[in-house]
Design a protein around this motif. Structure first.
Motif, mmCIF file in Angstrom:
data_model
loop_
_atom_site.group_PDB
_atom_site.id
_atom_site.type_symbol
_atom_site.label_atom_id
_atom_site.label_comp_id
_atom_site.label_asym_id
_atom_site.label_seq_id
_atom_site.Cartn_x
_atom_site.Cartn_y
_atom_site.Cartn_z
ATOM 1 N N GLN A 18 0.856 -1.193 0.000
ATOM 2 C CA GLN A 18 0.000 0.000 0.000
ATOM 3 C C GLN A 18 0.892 1.244 0.000
ATOM 4 O OE1 GLN A 18 -3.274 -0.308 -0.302
ATOM 5 N NE2 GLN A 18 -3.104 -2.530 -0.195
ATOM 6 N N PRO A 20 0.610 4.468 -0.441
ATOM 7 C CA PRO A 20 0.270 5.659 0.363
ATOM 8 C C PRO A 20 0.556 5.467 1.854
ATOM 9 C CG PRO A 20 -1.499 5.132 -1.176
ATOM 10 C CD PRO A 20 -0.561 3.967 -1.198
ATOM 11 N N TYR A 52 -0.665 11.068 -2.140
ATOM 12 C CA TYR A 52 -0.277 9.901 -2.927
ATOM 13 C C TYR A 52 -1.498 9.242 -3.564
ATOM 14 C CZ TYR A 52 3.071 6.360 -4.362
ATOM 15 O OH TYR A 52 3.886 5.559 -5.125
ATOM 16 N N MET A 53 -2.621 9.234 -2.838
ATOM 17 C CA MET A 53 -3.839 8.651 -3.400
ATOM 18 C C MET A 53 -4.359 9.484 -4.578
ATOM 19 S SD MET A 53 -5.785 7.265 0.034
ATOM 20 C CE MET A 53 -7.107 6.444 -0.874
ATOM 21 N N GLN A 56 -2.260 8.441 -7.408
ATOM 22 C CA GLN A 56 -2.729 7.154 -7.918
ATOM 23 C C GLN A 56 -4.009 7.308 -8.736
ATOM 24 O OE1 GLN A 56 -2.835 4.980 -4.109
ATOM 25 N NE2 GLN A 56 -1.284 3.606 -4.938
ATOM 26 N N ALA A 59 -3.024 8.601 -12.038
ATOM 27 C CA ALA A 59 -2.383 7.559 -12.829
ATOM 28 C C ALA A 59 -3.419 6.586 -13.398
ATOM 29 C CB ALA A 59 -1.373 6.808 -11.965
ATOM 30 N N THR A 60 -4.426 6.261 -12.588
ATOM 31 C CA THR A 60 -5.489 5.360 -13.052
ATOM 32 C C THR A 60 -6.286 6.000 -14.179
ATOM 33 O OG1 THR A 60 -5.672 4.336 -10.868
ATOM 34 C CG2 THR A 60 -7.549 4.072 -12.361
ATOM 35 N N HIS A 138 4.498 -0.868 -4.838
ATOM 36 C CA HIS A 138 3.787 -1.545 -5.926
ATOM 37 C C HIS A 138 4.750 -2.000 -7.021
ATOM 38 C CE1 HIS A 138 4.309 2.605 -6.955
ATOM 39 N NE2 HIS A 138 3.759 2.495 -8.143
ATOM 40 N N HIS A 199 12.058 3.296 -9.878
ATOM 41 C CA HIS A 199 10.993 2.784 -10.750
ATOM 42 C C HIS A 199 11.591 1.744 -11.691
ATOM 43 C CE1 HIS A 199 7.357 3.078 -13.399
ATOM 44 N NE2 HIS A 199 6.784 3.330 -12.243
ATOM 45 N N LEU A 295 -2.766 14.199 -11.395
ATOM 46 C CA LEU A 295 -1.531 13.552 -10.977
ATOM 47 C C LEU A 295 -0.528 14.570 -10.443
ATOM 48 C CD1 LEU A 295 0.294 10.671 -12.735
ATOM 49 C CD2 LEU A 295 1.583 12.725 -12.178
ATOM 50 N N ASP A 326 8.331 6.704 -7.011
ATOM 51 C CA ASP A 326 7.737 6.492 -8.337
ATOM 52 C C ASP A 326 8.136 7.624 -9.283
ATOM 53 O OD1 ASP A 326 5.795 6.426 -10.530
ATOM 54 O OD2 ASP A 326 4.668 5.029 -9.287
#
Length: 478
Positions: A18, A20, A52-53, A56, A59-60, A138, A199, A295, A326
């Motif tokens: 996780q 975040p 961070y969320m 994410q 990014a999604t 991740h 990364h 982002l 990242d």
């Protein structure tokens, strides 16, 4: 042993897997070591996790905006091939392990060993010259799984805990050494923001930082033009949201027109709905821009907290250390248009390489995946533009795209992942890892040891180039 495994499982599921929470807890540790008040620590944790969320979420959204184009290409021409994307690579590596009667639990043990090895290398930094702690949980999951499959495939006798230890040391050395290789480049790009990149395109970042300047035009060098500013009506492209949207209209728009409304509606019915085709194209391209803006907002939120708090860690527990995060964290730095153009020219490079595979009737066809296509090339574009201007960006990103496809094709054959339908595809895994794979294939365990030793030599060479300010993160060329 079962108790230890259970503890690690809980730790992995709730912290390491996780990002975040993982980054948030590092912030808590840093602020605690700085002796900040409890409510300041709590506020820092919240801002980090939320930031961070948001990253994410952006990014999604980026992936969701681009995925229909990739799906449409496969649907229109009924292509059956290997998809180069770390998400598909993870699925493929898991299936590959299961095909030989092993499970992904070995990969999770690999991850733990690799992370602990990274910490040890940073702790003994005076000897190892390693300054970076890999924190992208991740990414660590995907790389550990693929690396475990590679070693288990190439050295069948090591399909045991000894092999897991060996893979962990190999993977942890890679995280430590190559994230450390991005320190000077990222400090310069971000104006000493206090982090490195951890990364899957770290080799590309180093290459762009060191060699993009060779391609810089004399005109740019003479005028010291480092910005991608344009004149006249083209000046509207200096506006980030306008430039990204127009570039996406040019790039995605052409793809969608070629695919046609029927194909696009079949692969993206939820977004297409009752829209007309032109409106659908505009909406999808604008959605890509929205995702990038989201982002960037998330990056600004969590990077500030992370960098400040890591001062507490780097001044006490791991002195002189930086978090390796990242690559998306770099996208709010550098020239606004560089990341978008990096993505565009990286796509050009991939298309050239895929065309080459088709022309020469390769038995293996590569389908681009979004993560290497965007994140590798957008990130490399930032560093290449910083050092080599427009021309440096174009050359480095086209080369990156071509290497992603051609190098992955070699890796897929070498690591026997074609039948499982996926491979990582990021630049490091299309260049460095196939190279190490050949060494390990022919030298077995000695090859793994050789790869680890050769990687550990790299930070020693870095250190020799500027001993005076190496741990002060000076800005001399690496």
């Amino acid at each position: 042993m079962s108790i230890i495994t259970s503890i690690f499982t809980v730790l992995f599921n709730n912290v390491l897997a996780q990002p975040p929470i993982f980054i948030g807890l590092l912030v808590v540790l840093g602020y605690a070591l700085m002796k900040k008040k409890w409510y300041e620590i709590g506020a820092g944790f919240i801002r980090t996790v939320v930031g961070y969320m948001i990253l994410q979420a952006g990014a999604t959204l980026i992936k969701n905006a681009a995925q229909p184009m990739l799906d449409a290409i496969q649907a229109k021409w009924a292509l059956e091939a290997v998809i180069i994307d770390p998400n598909f690579g993870l699925t493929a590596a898991t299936a590959a392990l299961e095909s030989i009667g092993e499970t992904a639990s070995y990969a999770m043990m690999t991850l733990l060993i690799a992370f602990l090895w990274n910490i040890l290398l940073v702790f003994f930094r005076k000897a190892t010259k390693i300054r970076t702690l890999f924190t992208a949980g991740h990414i660590m999951v995907k790389q550990s799984t693929v690396a475990t499959w590679i070693i288990f495939l190439l050295i069948p006798g090591m399909r045991n805990m000894t092999g897991v230890l060996m893979v962990g040391l190999l993977c942890g050395t890679y995280w430590s050494v190559f994230s450390n290789l991005t320190v000077e480049a990222t400090q310069e790009l971000t104006d000493n923001a206090g982090f490195a990149v951890g990364h899957q395109q770290m080799v590309g970042i180093w290459f762009a930082y060191r060699f993009a300047g060779l391609f810089k035009s004399k005109k740019e060098d003479k005028k010291e033009e480092k910005e991608l500013n344009l004149g006249g009506f083209m000046s509207i492209l200096d506006d980030y949201t306008v430039s990204v949207t127009l570039i996406m209209l040019l790039f995605f728009g052409i793809i969608m027109i070629i695919m046609g409304p029927e194909v696009m509606k079949s692969v993206d019915s939820s977004n297409y709905g009752s829209l007309s085709f032109p409106v659908y194209i505009i909406e999808r391209c604008c959605a890509f821009t929205v995702a990038l803006v989201i982002l960037k907002t998330g990056v600004r939120m969590f990077v500030n907290e992370m960098v400040e708090s890591f001062n507490g860690i780097s001044s006490s527990v791991l002195k002189g250390a930086l978090p390796a995060v990242d690559c998306a964290a770099t996208l709010s730095f550098g020239e606004a248009n560089a990341s978008t153009l990096g993505f565009l020219f990286g796509a050009v490079g991939q298309l050239i390489a895929i065309a080459g595979l088709l022309i020469f009737k390769s038995p293996l066809l590569i389908i681009p995946g979004f993560v290497p296509l965007f994140y590798d090339n957008a990130t490399i574009g930032l560093y290449a533009q910083m050092k080599g201007g427009r021309r440096g960006l174009v050359v480095c990103c086209i080369a990156s795209g071509m290497l992603q496809v051609l190098g992955s094709a070699v890796a897929i054959i070498l690591f026997q992942m074609g039948s499982f339908g996926g491979y990582v595809g990021n630049l490091d895994w299309a260049t460095l890892w196939p190279l190490m794979g050949f060494i390990i294939k022919y030298l077995s365990v000695a090859g793994v040891v050789l790869c680890i030793v050769l990687m550990l030599v790299i930070p020693q060479l870095q250190y020799r180039r500027h001993k005076e300010n190496y741990f002060n993160l000076g800005m001399e060329d690496d």
